[in-house]
Write a protein that holds these residues in place. Structure first.
Motif, PDB file in Angstrom:
ATOM      1  N   SER A  15      16.390  75.969  96.808  1.00 14.09           N
ATOM      2  CA  SER A  15      17.203  74.730  96.850  1.00 14.09           C
ATOM      3  C   SER A  15      16.531  73.336  96.432  1.00 14.09           C
ATOM      4  CB  SER A  15      18.095  75.063  97.674  1.00 14.09           C
ATOM      5  OG  SER A  15      17.697  75.015  98.744  1.00 14.09           O
ATOM      6  N   PHE A  16      16.055  72.959  97.479  1.00 13.63           N
ATOM      7  CA  PHE A  16      15.645  71.580  97.427  1.00 13.63           C
ATOM      8  C   PHE A  16      14.627  70.751  96.567  1.00 13.63           C
ATOM      9  CE2 PHE A  16      12.504  73.669 100.050  1.00 13.63           C
ATOM     10  CZ  PHE A  16      11.393  73.767  99.896  1.00 13.63           C
ATOM     11  N   MET A  17      14.450  72.253  95.832  1.00 10.55           N
ATOM     12  CA  MET A  17      13.146  72.075  94.488  1.00 10.55           C
ATOM     13  C   MET A  17      13.837  71.992  93.279  1.00 10.55           C
ATOM     14  SD  MET A  17       9.708  74.675  94.754  1.00 10.55           S
ATOM     15  CE  MET A  17       8.203  74.094  96.643  1.00 10.55           C
ATOM     16  N   HIS A  70       7.402  67.954  90.195  1.00 12.21           N
ATOM     17  CA  HIS A  70       6.676  68.680  89.087  1.00 12.21           C
ATOM     18  C   HIS A  70       5.258  68.371  90.001  1.00 12.21           C
ATOM     19  CE1 HIS A  70       4.607  68.402  85.657  1.00 12.21           C
ATOM     20  NE2 HIS A  70       3.382  67.494  85.845  1.00 12.21           N
ATOM     21  N   HIS A  71       4.736  67.640  90.633  1.00 11.54           N
ATOM     22  CA  HIS A  71       3.036  68.056  91.004  1.00 11.54           C
ATOM     23  C   HIS A  71       3.467  67.277  92.661  1.00 11.54           C
ATOM     24  CE1 HIS A  71      -0.895  67.237  92.409  1.00 11.54           C
ATOM     25  NE2 HIS A  71      -1.179  67.335  90.883  1.00 11.54           N
ATOM     26  N   LYS A  72       4.039  68.371  93.527  1.00  3.06           N
ATOM     27  CA  LYS A  72       4.230  68.261  95.630  1.00  3.06           C
ATOM     28  C   LYS A  72       3.879  69.332  95.834  1.00  3.06           C
ATOM     29  CE  LYS A  72       7.733  65.988  98.303  1.00  3.06           C
ATOM     30  NZ  LYS A  72       8.799  65.509  98.606  1.00  3.06           N
ATOM     31  N   VAL A  73       3.297  69.185  96.768  1.00  5.79           N
ATOM     32  CA  VAL A  73       2.869  70.605  97.978  1.00  5.79           C
ATOM     33  C   VAL A  73       4.101  70.504  98.993  1.00  5.79           C
ATOM     34  CG1 VAL A  73       1.143  70.909  99.032  1.00  5.79           C
ATOM     35  CG2 VAL A  73       0.560  70.167  97.163  1.00  5.79           C
ATOM     36  N   PRO A  74       4.484  71.831  99.506  1.00 10.48           N
ATOM     37  CA  PRO A  74       5.286  71.987 100.619  1.00 10.48           C
ATOM     38  C   PRO A  74       5.096  71.406 101.743  1.00 10.48           C
ATOM     39  CG  PRO A  74       5.465  74.054  99.216  1.00 10.48           C
ATOM     40  CD  PRO A  74       4.716  72.954  98.219  1.00 10.48           C
ATOM     41  N   ASN A  75       5.447  71.118 102.484  1.00  7.56           N
ATOM     42  CA  ASN A  75       5.200  71.074 103.669  1.00  7.56           C
ATOM     43  C   ASN A  75       5.235  72.382 104.853  1.00  7.56           C
ATOM     44  OD1 ASN A  75       7.907  70.875 105.108  1.00  7.56           O
ATOM     45  ND2 ASN A  75       7.982  68.843 105.234  1.00  7.56           N
ATOM     46  N   GLN A 106       6.944  64.957  83.906  1.00 11.99           N
ATOM     47  CA  GLN A 106       6.062  63.761  85.104  1.00 11.99           C
ATOM     48  C   GLN A 106       6.827  62.751  85.893  1.00 11.99           C
ATOM     49  OE1 GLN A 106       1.757  63.747  85.328  1.00 11.99           O
ATOM     50  NE2 GLN A 106       1.761  62.694  86.609  1.00 11.99           N
ATOM     51  N   GLY A 107       7.926  62.471  86.404  1.00 12.91           N
ATOM     52  CA  GLY A 107       7.971  61.615  87.246  1.00 12.91           C
ATOM     53  C   GLY A 107       9.195  60.874  86.493  1.00 12.91           C
ATOM     54  N   ALA A 108       9.931  61.779  85.856  1.00 10.66           N
ATOM     55  CA  ALA A 108      11.313  61.220  85.109  1.00 10.66           C
ATOM     56  C   ALA A 108      11.901  62.285  84.572  1.00 10.66           C
ATOM     57  CB  ALA A 108      11.132  59.914  84.102  1.00 10.66           C
ATOM     58  N   TYR A 118       1.298  75.845  98.390  1.00  9.77           N
ATOM     59  CA  TYR A 118       0.497  75.759  99.986  1.00  9.77           C
ATOM     60  C   TYR A 118      -0.351  75.332 100.338  1.00  9.77           C
ATOM     61  CZ  TYR A 118       1.545  75.658 104.975  1.00  9.77           C
ATOM     62  OH  TYR A 118       1.785  75.252 106.428  1.00  9.77           O
ATOM     63  N   GLU A 119      -1.330  76.927 100.200  1.00  5.92           N
ATOM     64  CA  GLU A 119      -2.161  77.048 101.127  1.00  5.92           C
ATOM     65  C   GLU A 119      -3.705  75.835 100.179  1.00  5.92           C
ATOM     66  OE1 GLU A 119      -2.299  81.600 101.763  1.00  5.92           O
ATOM     67  OE2 GLU A 119      -3.272  81.372 100.338  1.00  5.92           O
ATOM     68  N   ALA A 120      -3.460  75.779  98.939  1.00  3.32           N
ATOM     69  CA  ALA A 120      -4.490  74.783  98.493  1.00  3.32           C
ATOM     70  C   ALA A 120      -4.138  73.965  98.453  1.00  3.32           C
ATOM     71  CB  ALA A 120      -4.139  75.190  96.633  1.00  3.32           C
ATOM     72  N   GLY A 121      -2.993  73.844  99.121  1.00  2.12           N
ATOM     73  CA  GLY A 121      -2.832  71.901  99.075  1.00  2.12           C
ATOM     74  C   GLY A 121      -2.350  70.993  97.818  1.00  2.12           C
ATOM     75  N   ALA A 122      -1.737  71.403  96.687  1.00  2.00           N
ATOM     76  CA  ALA A 122      -1.679  70.873  95.051  1.00  2.00           C
ATOM     77  C   ALA A 122      -1.299  71.900  94.458  1.00  2.00           C
ATOM     78  CB  ALA A 122      -3.279  70.739  94.614  1.00  2.00           C
ATOM     79  N   GLY A 123      -0.626  71.703  92.605  1.00  2.00           N
ATOM     80  CA  GLY A 123      -0.477  72.742  91.906  1.00  2.00           C
ATOM     81  C   GLY A 123       0.822  71.800  91.742  1.00  2.00           C
ATOM     82  N   HIS A 124       1.122  72.663  90.971  1.00  3.39           N
ATOM     83  CA  HIS A 124       2.336  71.888  89.955  1.00  3.39           C
ATOM     84  C   HIS A 124       4.244  73.222  90.400  1.00  3.39           C
ATOM     85  CE1 HIS A 124      -0.454  70.084  87.688  1.00  3.39           C
ATOM     86  NE2 HIS A 124       0.039  69.484  87.560  1.00  3.39           N
ATOM     87  N   VAL A 125       4.302  72.859  91.405  1.00  2.00           N
ATOM     88  CA  VAL A 125       5.051  74.235  91.717  1.00  2.00           C
ATOM     89  C   VAL A 125       6.447  74.213  90.899  1.00  2.00           C
ATOM     90  CG1 VAL A 125       6.229  72.688  94.213  1.00  2.00           C
ATOM     91  CG2 VAL A 125       5.706  74.997  93.719  1.00  2.00           C
ATOM     92  N   GLY A 126       7.172  72.527  91.107  1.00  2.00           N
ATOM     93  CA  GLY A 126       8.183  72.807  89.968  1.00  2.00           C
ATOM     94  C   GLY A 126       8.347  73.214  88.463  1.00  2.00           C
TER      95      GLY A 126
END
Length: 273
Positions: A243-245, A252-257, A180-182, A22-30
């Motif tokens: 839950s939502f992830m 795969h490559h998304k940042v939470p708001n 990634q993507g599918a 969240y702080e970095a604005g990037a990553g592979h959290v999933g």
């Protein structure tokens, strides 16, 4: 450590991971959520490693072949004492040594650079073979993604591992069914993995990759089959614990708001109570 202590550590690692992304604005959290329990069990229960001597020749080795989940590894290393905990806040910053993929030259405890998928297992086979040549007792572990197993280099390494009877080698497939993507099933569905690895001469065990007791049992030296490398097919969930992830390819490559971040942290905090 008992399984409950390991679960507490894993939960703390997940919370720090979500905050860092969240702080970095990037990553592979999933994918980091799916691999965290495996990394926690390895470093806090199974592997013989010493943060004071990261290059000890007798240490066990881990190769994180799915190198895009480097942040989870960095946090585990910080919890273990290889790097300072407050350094995690520098993730992806300019000139930070905590890059998006692990770098063994910069980060103590990282065994080899990874990122290009399909490279980690071949390197791990070489490590395990080296230990055999030296008649050393240390073990080599490697974690791959399930999508990564589509790479042909992995199957060449699987053949070599069986040929050289590398029973000091353990492959862990983070089988979260997404890449990634599918979905794996919609891309190049090479699952189920167990019969394929068995056909190549490996000993294979399938487990719930979020069950600490099952993970620790499967990783134990007592679970090794003499003369055969081992594959653990760890059935996991991308975004596990949120839950939502969970099981959602978008993460795969998304940042939470901000709202998603607060919800994720609340769910993770509630899970350990």
């Amino acid at each position: 450590m008992d399984p409950q202590e390991l679960r507490v550590i894993a939960n703390r690692i997940r919370r720090r991971d979500v905050t860092a992304v969240y702080e970095a604005g990037a990553g592979h959290v999933g994918g980091e959520m799916s691999v965290t329990d495996l990394l926690t069990a390895l470093y806090f229960n199974t592997m013989k490693v010493d943060p004071a001597a990261p290059l000890d020749p007798a240490r066990d080795r881990l190769v994180l072949s799915k190198g895009h989940t480097a942040l989870a590894l960095y946090i585990v290393l910080s919890e273990k004492g290889f790097i300072a905990k407050d350094e995690i806040s520098t993730f992806l910053e300019h000139r930070s040594r905590l890059n998006g993929h692990p770098n063994r030259v910069k980060v103590p405890g990282v065994e080899t650079n990874t990122g290009p998928l399909g490279h980690g297992l071949p390197v791990a086979v070489g490590m395990a073979k080296a230990a055999k040549l030296d008649r050393a007792s240390w073990r080599t572990f490697v974690i791959t993604g399930d999508g990564e197993m589509q790479e042909g280099s992995n199957w060449e390494a699987i053949m070599a591992g069986a040929h050289f009877s590398l029973d000091n080698l353990t492959l862990i497939i983070d089988h979260n069914r997404l890449q990634q993507g599918a979905r794996l099933a919609d891309t190049n569905n090479i699952a189920p993995f167990a019969p394929k690895l068995e056909a190549f001469g490996w000993a294979v065990e399938e487990i719930d990759g979020h069950d600490m007791e099952a993970i620790c049992r499967a990783l134990s030296a007592d679970a090794v089959t003499p003369g055969r490398p081992k594959c653990i097919v760890a059935h996991t969930n991308k975004g596990h614990g949120i839950s939502f992830m969970s099981d959602n390819v978008a993460w795969h490559h998304k940042v939470p708001n901000e709202e998603q971040y607060r919800q994720a942290m609340a769910e993770l905090e509630e899970a350990i109570r």
